[in-house]
Write a protein that holds these residues in place. Structure first.
Motif, PDB file in Angstrom:
ATOM      1  N   ARG A 100       0.838  -1.202   0.000  1.00  0.00           N
ATOM      2  CA  ARG A 100       0.000   0.000   0.000  1.00  0.00           C
ATOM      3  C   ARG A 100       0.873   1.251   0.000  1.00  0.00           C
ATOM      4  N   MET A 101       0.458   2.239  -0.766  1.00  0.00           N
ATOM      5  CA  MET A 101       1.096   3.550  -0.738  1.00  0.00           C
ATOM      6  C   MET A 101       0.018   4.535  -0.323  1.00  0.00           C
ATOM      7  N   ASN A 102      -0.025   4.857   0.971  1.00  0.00           N
ATOM      8  CA  ASN A 102      -1.106   5.661   1.513  1.00  0.00           C
ATOM      9  C   ASN A 102      -2.433   5.007   1.116  1.00  0.00           C
ATOM     10  N   THR A 103      -3.344   5.709   0.424  1.00  0.00           N
ATOM     11  CA  THR A 103      -4.594   5.068   0.017  1.00  0.00           C
ATOM     12  C   THR A 103      -4.577   4.661  -1.451  1.00  0.00           C
ATOM     13  N   ALA A 104      -3.470   4.881  -2.151  1.00  0.00           N
ATOM     14  CA  ALA A 104      -3.446   4.705  -3.596  1.00  0.00           C
ATOM     15  C   ALA A 104      -3.661   3.261  -4.034  1.00  0.00           C
ATOM     16  N   SER A 105      -3.255   2.288  -3.218  1.00  0.00           N
ATOM     17  CA  SER A 105      -3.372   0.881  -3.594  1.00  0.00           C
ATOM     18  C   SER A 105      -4.551   0.186  -2.923  1.00  0.00           C
ATOM     19  N   ALA A 106      -5.358   0.925  -2.194  1.00  0.00           N
ATOM     20  CA  ALA A 106      -6.408   0.313  -1.376  1.00  0.00           C
ATOM     21  C   ALA A 106      -7.450  -0.425  -2.191  1.00  0.00           C
ATOM     22  N   ASN A 107      -7.591  -0.054  -3.455  1.00  0.00           N
ATOM     23  CA  ASN A 107      -8.658  -0.631  -4.273  1.00  0.00           C
ATOM     24  C   ASN A 107      -8.161  -1.717  -5.219  1.00  0.00           C
ATOM     25  N   VAL A 108      -6.949  -2.232  -4.976  1.00  0.00           N
ATOM     26  CA  VAL A 108      -6.356  -3.249  -5.854  1.00  0.00           C
ATOM     27  C   VAL A 108      -6.489  -4.623  -5.200  1.00  0.00           C
ATOM     28  N   PRO A 109      -7.326  -5.500  -5.735  1.00  0.00           N
ATOM     29  CA  PRO A 109      -7.550  -6.815  -5.103  1.00  0.00           C
ATOM     30  C   PRO A 109      -6.280  -7.633  -4.921  1.00  0.00           C
ATOM     31  N   ARG A 110      -5.338  -7.565  -5.871  1.00  0.00           N
ATOM     32  CA  ARG A 110      -4.115  -8.361  -5.768  1.00  0.00           C
ATOM     33  C   ARG A 110      -3.227  -7.890  -4.626  1.00  0.00           C
ATOM     34  N   LEU A 111      -3.388  -6.648  -4.207  1.00  0.00           N
ATOM     35  CA  LEU A 111      -2.511  -6.095  -3.184  1.00  0.00           C
ATOM     36  C   LEU A 111      -3.149  -6.071  -1.802  1.00  0.00           C
TER      37      LEU A 111
END
Length: 733
Positions: free
Chosen positions: A610-621
């Motif tokens: 996660r990079m702050n909230t930028a990756s919050a919506n990525v299922p793989r991450l």
């Protein structure tokens, strides 16, 4: 997309953080189908973290906003750009005319730092309106560094960085580069490069309340959160006492040493040990190793910046680098040179230098007012409208018990420029869709390109990898059109405003021959490359698509030269404001630390996916439903909790319930909670909403009492908290 379209591999670089790793991107029919590390990149050499190589899930997300949106009641409607610009521009003008220019504010997030051109147009719009009310998440993590560099070296952008390639001793406080890259300087593949230091016989020491992932590359020492001030003061004093200073360099190129010496004299290794947890013997051993190394550097980042004394800590750290003779020395701490001398330009222009522009006397640093004052400013009517660009301040900023949510909801005008409708976007009146970094031509971050903060100096350029969707517009275009609609003259010249008006029409004309006449980002960046003595964009892409290594910084090019931008050309070791604050606060805070040694302290925790909230919506991450409170085994046992069970964590400002993870990585009486979670209301982020987690910034205070006055930084780390086992049901571990 036609499945028969050929797949083409394009070379670019990631803009998720300052590491800017090289990437190979497979494109089919203007759609990104795969992303891989670029093994031929001149610096990253095949390294990229998972956030970069999974950015295609952000790029292609079905949740992405690709046309202007207007909220009517609780419903969202797609509207035309002409309607959006006309309505927003009219409302901006109404606010400014009725309540004054400063009633219309702006807030930019960390993602805005990767967009080299947007700040030029953003600042021009607000200057044309006459508004100085600019905020940024930089006041949550980095403005202390800019303030110190301005006061010591003469410009906020005279930023030093550790010479990782040649150092024999590197000490890192409050940073975890293996997970989060590096703040304000370029170091992709950090663990590999730290290990290279130890392989050549050097030492890398990490000082942190958690045994971080980066510590695999060196040594680790626990330190009680937010006590770094005393460790650094004692380190500085022991260095002086043991003869580890370069008095010739001090006499010729610096001033204020005697005052600095007086300030730190009371802070012995034994005294600091009372609160830091680092023994006097260990501190002396580290000072001796630092003193005996041919090149040594100290570096610190967010974990220290966010404490109650972030500016004082960075001041002492920079003083240690300077007085030891390691500033401007190979293997020590270097001052880079960029394509242009941004530091000098900023100094001469004056707009981004530290100044008081607020009613309450709090300082603005690099043009940013304290984000910790957002709720106060909105509730008291100082701010009535705002543009939020590339940010999610409800999760990134101090927000005691959701106070900031309520303040944003009451604004007369709220506009978000973003890729998605996030939590603050839910409260907006309009959302304007912007391109992703794969849809922009770019050079690296300004701090790399124009300041030269990179141990391996290099330059790269990338055209857009794919074209933006038809109804998405670049930020430069948005700000130019809003200025026109609000009746504001950008850059202070009517003829320039007329050209901008023409350029916005040409850039998105339906006729290709007219589009070719526009001054595009590609043409602007082409000029920057040439101004820096490099090939233009077309030649650069043909000859250096994996990047171009530049001349190595040999050091000995800063001290005693006109690059020191202080009035007398000397490094200032004792800025009066810092000395005054240190004398007024150091003993008081020390007594507070001694009195509350048994109390838990809260710190943040970076996560690789996660990079702050930028990756919050990525299922793989993001696969966990929640974030966790990380506790040392002895603390978990004393509280009677196991991994997966809930605890209630309370501060003087709020309370949250969160599941525990027991970890021997944690220093006792410390709790680490990853920040920028709390997506329960994010119905514009379909995956993040199913994995909401808990907003730890509900525990952070805001307002003037919780702001570090020297730099406007919010107090987000080292917060005293109370923890107990929750009465609510446990969750799965």
């Amino acid at each position: 997309m036609n499945n028969n379209d050929a797949v083409e591999t394009r070379i670019t670089f990631c803009r998720t953080c300052e590491a800017t790793c090289g990437l190979e991107v497979d494109v089919q029919g203007n759609r990104v189908v795969d992303i891989r590390p670029d093994k031929q990149h001149v610096v990253s050499k095949g390294y990229s973290c998972v956030k970069g190589i999974h950015f295609d899930k952000v790029q292609n997300s079905p949740d992405r906003i690709t046309s202007p949106q207007k909220r009517v009641g609780d419903e969202w409607h797609s509207i035309s750009w002409d309607q959006a610009i006309a309505e927003i521009g009219s409302k901006i003008r109404h606010l400014v005319d009725r309540h004054g220019a400063d009633s219309f504010a702006h807030l930019v997030g960390s993602a805005g730092g990767a967009n080299v051109l947007a700040p030029l147009y953003r600042n021009a719009l607000y200057q044309a309106l006459g508004s100085r009310r600019m905020y940024g998440t930089g006041t949550c993590d980095t403005t202390n560094k800019f303030r110190v560099c301005e006061d010591m070296y003469g410009s906020p952008f005279r930023l030093a960085y550790p010479d990782v390639e040649r150092t024999e001793f590197l000490m890192v406080l409050g940073a975890n580069p293996a997970v989060s890259g590096n703040t304000l300087y370029h170091l992709p593949g950090a663990v590999r490069r730290f290990k290279e230091i130890t392989k050549r016989g050097g030492r890398v020491v990490f000082i942190n309340p958690r045994r971080i992932e980066s510590a695999q590359a060196g040594e680790h020492d626990f330190i009680r959160p937010d006590t770094d001030l005393y460790f650094l003061a004692a380190f500085c004093w022991e260095l002086i006492e043991s003869g580890g200073v370069d008095r010739s360099a001090i006499e010729q190129t610096m001033k204020g040493f005697s005052v600095l010496e007086e300030v730190v004299a009371a802070w012995t290794p034994e005294r600091q040990a009372e609160v830091t947890g680092i023994s006097a013997d260990r501190l002396r051993e580290l000072v001796a190793a630092h003193k005996n190394a041919k090149g040594a550097a100290l570096y610190m980042a967010t974990g220290v910046n966010q404490g109650r004394s972030g500016t004082l800590c960075f001041w002492l750290l920079e003083c240690i680098n300077a007085i030891s003779g390691n500033l401007d020395k190979p293997g020590g701490s270097l001052i880079g040179e960029g394509l242009i001398d941004m530091a000098k330009q900023v100094k001469e222009a004056g707009a981004l230098t530290a100044q008081v522009v607020r009613e309450d006397g709090l300082i603005s640093v690099v043009g940013l007012q304290p984000s910790g004052m957002l709720a106060d400013d909105m509730e008291q009517g100082r701010v009535r409208g705002m543009i939020v660009e590339a940010s999610n301040p409800l999760l990134a900023c101090s927000n005691p018990n959701g106070r900031l949510d309520r303040a944003f909801a009451d604004l007369e005008l709220l506009v978000c420029i973003d890729l998605f409708r996030n939590e603050v976007g839910n409260l907006a009146h309009y959302i304007l869709p912007a391109p992703t970094w794969l849809e922009r031509a770019e050079v690296p971050y300004a701090l790399q390109s124009f300041v030269g903060c990179t141990p391996l100096p290099y330059m790269t350029y990338s055209d857009a990898v794919v074209a933006e969707p038809d109804n998405v517009r670049h930020e430069w275009w948005i700000y130019s059109r809003l200025a026109e609609a609000a009746g504001a003259t950008m850059f202070g010249k009517k003829w320039i405003a007329a050209l901008l008006k023409l350029n916005t029409r040409l850039a998105y004309s339906s006729k290709s021959w007219l589009r070719k006449l526009a001054l595009t980002p590609e043409k602007m960046l082409d000029g920057m490359l040439k101004q820096g003595g490099l090939p233009g964009r077309k030649k650069f892409l043909a000859q250096h698509r994996h990047g171009l290594l530049l001349k190595q910084n040999s050091g000995n090019n800063f001290l005693g030269t006109d690059r020191v931008l202080t009035g007398d050309g000397k490094v200032n070791l004792a800025p009066p404001d810092y000395v005054e604050v240190f004398k007024a606060r150091a003993d008081v805070l020390f007594a507070d630390e001694r009195e509350q040694r048994s109390q838990f302290k809260l710190i943040g925790k970076r996560e690789i996916k996660r990079m702050n909230t930028a990756s919050a919506n990525v299922p793989r991450l993001v696969k966990d439903e929640t974030n966790y409170a990380y506790l040392a085994p002895e603390d978990a046992q004393a509280l009677g909790v196991r991994s997966g069970e809930l605890v209630d964590v309370a501060s003087d400002y709020g309370e949250i319930s969160i599941p525990v993870k027991v970890s021997d990585e944690m220093m006792p009486r410390t709790v680490a909670i990853p920040q920028c979670w709390g997506h329960k209301k994010a119905d514009g982020l379909s995956h993040a909403r199913l994995h909401p987690g808990v907003n730890s910034n509900y525990l952070a205070g805001d307002g003037e009492a919780n702001i570090e006055a020297l730099s406007g930084m919010s107090h987000l780390s080292g917060i005293f908290v109370r923890i107990k086992k929750s009465d609510r049901l446990a969750v799965a571990s």
